[in-house]
Motif scaffolding. Structure first.
Motif, PDB file in Angstrom:
ATOM      1  N   PRO A  44       0.997  -1.498  -0.064  1.00 14.39           N
ATOM      2  CA  PRO A  44      -0.132  -0.056  -0.452  1.00 14.39           C
ATOM      3  C   PRO A  44       0.614   1.234   0.172  1.00 14.39           C
ATOM      4  CG  PRO A  44      -0.574  -1.283   1.578  1.00 14.39           C
ATOM      5  CD  PRO A  44       0.816  -2.313   1.268  1.00 14.39           C
ATOM      6  N   ASP A  45       0.398   2.310  -0.744  1.00 15.18           N
ATOM      7  CA  ASP A  45       0.753   3.632  -0.440  1.00 15.18           C
ATOM      8  C   ASP A  45       0.776   3.957   0.472  1.00 15.18           C
ATOM      9  OD1 ASP A  45       1.966   6.244  -0.998  1.00 15.18           O
ATOM     10  OD2 ASP A  45       1.857   5.829  -3.372  1.00 15.18           O
ATOM     11  N   GLU A  46       1.614   4.487   1.864  1.00  9.81           N
ATOM     12  CA  GLU A  46       1.513   5.329   3.250  1.00  9.81           C
ATOM     13  C   GLU A  46       0.544   7.161   2.668  1.00  9.81           C
ATOM     14  OE1 GLU A  46       5.772   6.106   4.482  1.00  9.81           O
ATOM     15  OE2 GLU A  46       4.473   4.127   5.728  1.00  9.81           O
ATOM     16  N   VAL A  47       0.796   7.471   1.197  1.00  8.71           N
ATOM     17  CA  VAL A  47       0.927   8.578   1.933  1.00  8.71           C
ATOM     18  C   VAL A  47      -0.575   8.575   0.366  1.00  8.71           C
ATOM     19  CG1 VAL A  47       1.671  11.114   0.455  1.00  8.71           C
ATOM     20  CG2 VAL A  47       3.277   8.960   2.147  1.00  8.71           C
ATOM     21  N   THR A  48      -0.348   8.688  -0.883  1.00  7.33           N
ATOM     22  CA  THR A  48      -2.062   8.377  -1.100  1.00  7.33           C
ATOM     23  C   THR A  48      -2.851   7.359  -1.513  1.00  7.33           C
ATOM     24  OG1 THR A  48      -0.269   8.402  -3.639  1.00  7.33           O
ATOM     25  CG2 THR A  48      -1.580   9.987  -2.587  1.00  7.33           C
ATOM     26  N   VAL A  49      -2.770   6.432   0.219  1.00 12.66           N
ATOM     27  CA  VAL A  49      -3.661   5.332   0.186  1.00 12.66           C
ATOM     28  C   VAL A  49      -4.693   5.220  -0.996  1.00 12.66           C
ATOM     29  CG1 VAL A  49      -4.584   3.670   1.824  1.00 12.66           C
ATOM     30  CG2 VAL A  49      -3.242   5.464   2.310  1.00 12.66           C
ATOM     31  N   VAL A  50      -5.539   6.218  -1.605  1.00 11.15           N
ATOM     32  CA  VAL A  50      -6.822   6.059  -2.517  1.00 11.15           C
ATOM     33  C   VAL A  50      -6.318   6.496  -3.529  1.00 11.15           C
ATOM     34  CG1 VAL A  50      -9.540   5.713  -2.361  1.00 11.15           C
ATOM     35  CG2 VAL A  50      -7.780   4.441  -0.669  1.00 11.15           C
ATOM     36  N   ARG A  51      -6.476   6.183  -4.723  1.00 14.03           N
ATOM     37  CA  ARG A  51      -6.045   7.459  -5.827  1.00 14.03           C
ATOM     38  C   ARG A  51      -7.665   7.747  -6.496  1.00 14.03           C
ATOM     39  NH1 ARG A  51      -2.955   5.326  -9.194  1.00 14.03           N
ATOM     40  NH2 ARG A  51      -2.851   2.984  -7.985  1.00 14.03           N
ATOM     41  N   ALA A  52      -7.441   8.966  -6.780  1.00 16.22           N
ATOM     42  CA  ALA A  52      -8.715   8.625  -7.922  1.00 16.22           C
ATOM     43  C   ALA A  52      -8.836   7.888  -8.753  1.00 16.22           C
ATOM     44  CB  ALA A  52      -8.929  10.504  -8.036  1.00 16.22           C
ATOM     45  N   ASN A 110      -4.299   7.717  10.009  1.00 14.70           N
ATOM     46  CA  ASN A 110      -3.536   6.580  11.241  1.00 14.70           C
ATOM     47  C   ASN A 110      -4.569   5.026  10.813  1.00 14.70           C
ATOM     48  OD1 ASN A 110      -2.931   5.996  13.498  1.00 14.70           O
ATOM     49  ND2 ASN A 110      -4.439   6.723  14.854  1.00 14.70           N
ATOM     50  N   LEU A 111      -3.478   5.046   9.982  1.00  8.34           N
ATOM     51  CA  LEU A 111      -3.566   3.449   9.728  1.00  8.34           C
ATOM     52  C   LEU A 111      -3.151   1.892  10.411  1.00  8.34           C
ATOM     53  CD1 LEU A 111      -3.324   3.740   5.975  1.00  8.34           C
ATOM     54  CD2 LEU A 111      -5.571   4.633   7.046  1.00  8.34           C
ATOM     55  N   ARG A 112      -3.433   0.732  10.247  1.00  7.67           N
ATOM     56  CA  ARG A 112      -3.102  -0.610  11.394  1.00  7.67           C
ATOM     57  C   ARG A 112      -2.531  -1.162  10.503  1.00  7.67           C
ATOM     58  NH1 ARG A 112      -4.910  -5.714  13.531  1.00  7.67           N
ATOM     59  NH2 ARG A 112      -6.703  -4.816  12.496  1.00  7.67           N
ATOM     60  N   GLU A 113      -0.978  -1.518   9.951  1.00  2.53           N
ATOM     61  CA  GLU A 113      -0.279  -2.542   9.052  1.00  2.53           C
ATOM     62  C   GLU A 113      -1.387  -4.272   9.792  1.00  2.53           C
ATOM     63  OE1 GLU A 113       3.021  -2.958   7.080  1.00  2.53           O
ATOM     64  OE2 GLU A 113       3.521  -1.870   8.252  1.00  2.53           O
ATOM     65  N   ASP A 114      -1.175  -4.308   9.519  1.00  2.00           N
ATOM     66  CA  ASP A 114      -0.720  -5.946   9.188  1.00  2.00           C
ATOM     67  C   ASP A 114      -0.274  -6.936   8.731  1.00  2.00           C
ATOM     68  OD1 ASP A 114      -1.996  -8.724  10.031  1.00  2.00           O
ATOM     69  OD2 ASP A 114      -3.832  -8.353  10.443  1.00  2.00           O
ATOM     70  N   VAL A 115       0.853  -7.973   9.462  1.00  4.79           N
ATOM     71  CA  VAL A 115       1.932  -8.736   8.373  1.00  4.79           C
ATOM     72  C   VAL A 115       1.264 -10.010   8.604  1.00  4.79           C
ATOM     73  CG1 VAL A 115       3.709  -9.502   7.414  1.00  4.79           C
ATOM     74  CG2 VAL A 115       3.853  -6.680   8.899  1.00  4.79           C
ATOM     75  N   PRO A 116       0.761 -10.219   7.708  1.00  8.25           N
ATOM     76  CA  PRO A 116       0.085 -12.270   7.649  1.00  8.25           C
ATOM     77  C   PRO A 116       0.914 -13.150   7.699  1.00  8.25           C
ATOM     78  CG  PRO A 116      -0.884 -11.342   5.670  1.00  8.25           C
ATOM     79  CD  PRO A 116       0.127 -10.143   6.068  1.00  8.25           C
ATOM     80  N   TRP A 163      -5.426  -2.271   7.373  1.00  2.00           N
ATOM     81  CA  TRP A 163      -6.466  -1.819   7.965  1.00  2.00           C
ATOM     82  C   TRP A 163      -6.908   0.103   8.611  1.00  2.00           C
ATOM     83  CZ3 TRP A 163     -10.086  -6.392   8.837  1.00  2.00           C
ATOM     84  CH2 TRP A 163      -9.061  -7.257   8.892  1.00  2.00           C
ATOM     85  N   GLY A 164      -8.458  -0.209   8.564  1.00  2.00           N
ATOM     86  CA  GLY A 164      -8.971   1.474   8.909  1.00  2.00           C
ATOM     87  C   GLY A 164      -8.603   1.998   8.103  1.00  2.00           C
ATOM     88  N   VAL A 165      -9.119   2.190   6.214  1.00  2.00           N
ATOM     89  CA  VAL A 165      -8.913   2.770   5.782  1.00  2.00           C
ATOM     90  C   VAL A 165     -10.436   3.437   5.375  1.00  2.00           C
ATOM     91  CG1 VAL A 165      -8.627   3.414   2.793  1.00  2.00           C
ATOM     92  CG2 VAL A 165      -6.667   1.637   4.457  1.00  2.00           C
ATOM     93  N   SER A 166     -10.488   4.753   5.374  1.00  2.00           N
ATOM     94  CA  SER A 166     -11.694   5.541   5.311  1.00  2.00           C
ATOM     95  C   SER A 166     -11.696   6.354   4.028  1.00  2.00           C
ATOM     96  CB  SER A 166     -12.571   5.877   6.294  1.00  2.00           C
ATOM     97  OG  SER A 166     -11.826   6.665   7.526  1.00  2.00           O
TER      98      SER A 166
END
Length: 373
Positions: A44-52, A110-116, A163-166
């Motif tokens: 994931p991109d920690e800056v632009t997590v979601v892009r238009a 403020n995201l939570r990273e989860d390493v499976p 986790w926690g993306v909005s």
């Protein structure tokens, strides 16, 4: 990976309300984690997590899947209509920029990273790849995040998910395009998601609020015991009754659709779905552990090795097919108990005609995901 980049603090121009246009602010949260979506593969991109730009591409796909059947099976007509709505590259006779404006704002940072997965040492001191016990991600869904065995080192840093993306999606379009745009939005929200591996449940969306031209809209969400009927009713509204061009993925009014019982949270639903798929795809003989699918024996036959059947199997007959290809390609076959087959085998598409690109990947037609009710 740390970055000095900062997210933009303004919305791009072109999304303010104008006469004859509809402007919506749609607030989403992801009810499953975001997989990939950044510049680096599977990260994931920690800056632009979601892009238009990503969402525009997803909406184009779901527009074709819901509205592409209204052009009598003509690919050229469908593409012209698609470009008129969603835009095209510059060129003579081309539609040019999209009439639909998109912007992302207010994403949660403020995201939570989860390493499976993790790499530990086994009892012999060799590297061992295993699911990380504290991860909330079903390992079977996240298997591409495992390192290659020859590269595995105990304690190595492995990629994770967020986790926690909005975020808010600001979308503006001409009023006459409402039916086309909202069909794509509904299908994306219901069957799609953000990031990679959405067909296996990652990046599943929940629409939590919507404003249109400054006024709050009532959300149309199903009751949990009426969810299937709600989906079928919405398909009648948003999916055209027509003929799609060949090889264009689409939804029909009566898809093969099964819903689980209501669960306490999306993670539980997702885990149950993935576990059911894993049990089906890895079906084995309870006593002898042999796969009940035919592929392993087909590979043995190709390499002139004896076939393996459970004792007292009667008069077994080999079906020389690879049926799990229907769930997507490529498939990797690892056969450690066949000592003469030391390497893994990868199932891809048919060998193409000379000069054509090989068919390496085939998206699965099976979608597993939680639905917010």
């Amino acid at each position: 990976m740390l970055s000095n980049r900062k997210p933009p603090t303004f919305a791009p121009p072109g999304v303010q309300p104008k006469a004859g246009r509809i402007t919506q602010v749609r607030t989403y949260k992801l009810i499953t984690p975001l997989y990939g979506g950044g510049a680096e593969t599977q990260t994931p991109d920690e800056v632009t997590v979601v892009r238009a730009s990503e969402i525009r591409g997803l909406l184009r796909f779901w527009w074709r899947a819901t509205r592409g059947g209204q052009f009598e099976g003509s690919l050229a007509k469908m593409r012209a209509a698609e470009e008129a709505i969603w835009g095209s590259a510059a060129g003579e006779g081309k539609a040019g920029p999209s009439k639909v404006s998109l912007a992302i704002q207010n994403w949660k940072t403020n995201l939570r990273e989860d390493v499976p997965f993790e790499v530990v040492r086994n009892k012999n001191g060799n590297p061992k790849i295993q699911p990380r016990p504290s991860s909330d991600v079903p390992p079977y869904a996240a298997f591409p995040l495992q390192p290659a065995k020859e590269e595995a080192t105990p304690g190595m840093k492995l990629p994770g998910v967020y986790w926690g993306v909005s975020f808010d999606l600001v979308i503006s379009f001409p009023a006459e395009m409402r039916e086309e745009v909202e069909a794509a939005l509904w299908a994306w929200e219901t069957f799609g998601g953000v990031g990679a591996r959405t067909r296996r449940g990652f990046g599943a969306l929940e629409l939590v609020a919507c404003e249109e031209n400054g006024q709050s809209k009532t959300l149309d969400k199903p009751l949990s015991n009426e969810a299937k009927q709600w989906i079928l009713r919405k398909l009648q509204v948003h999916v055209v009754d027509g003929v799609w061009p060949d090889n264009v993925p689409h939804i029909n009014h009566q898809p093969l659709l099964t819903l689980t019982r209501r669960k306490k949270d999306p993670t539980t639903v997702w885990g149950d779905l993935v576990q059911a798929l894993q049990a089906f795809r890895q079906k084995r003989h309870k006593k002898y552990g042999l796969s009940l699918w035919p592929e392993a024996n087909v590979i043995r036959k190709v390499h002139n090795l004896p076939l393996k059947w459970p004792p007292k199997a009667g008069n077994p007959r080999l079906v020389e097919k690879f049926p799990r290809a229907h769930f997507g390609l490529p498939i990797i076959f690892h056969m450690p108990h066949d000592k003469r087959l030391k390497k893994d085998f990868t199932l891809r598409g048919q060998t193409p005609p000379e000069g054509k690109k090989p068919i390496d990947r085939l998206a699965s037609p099976l979608i597993l995901r939680p639905l917010a009710c």
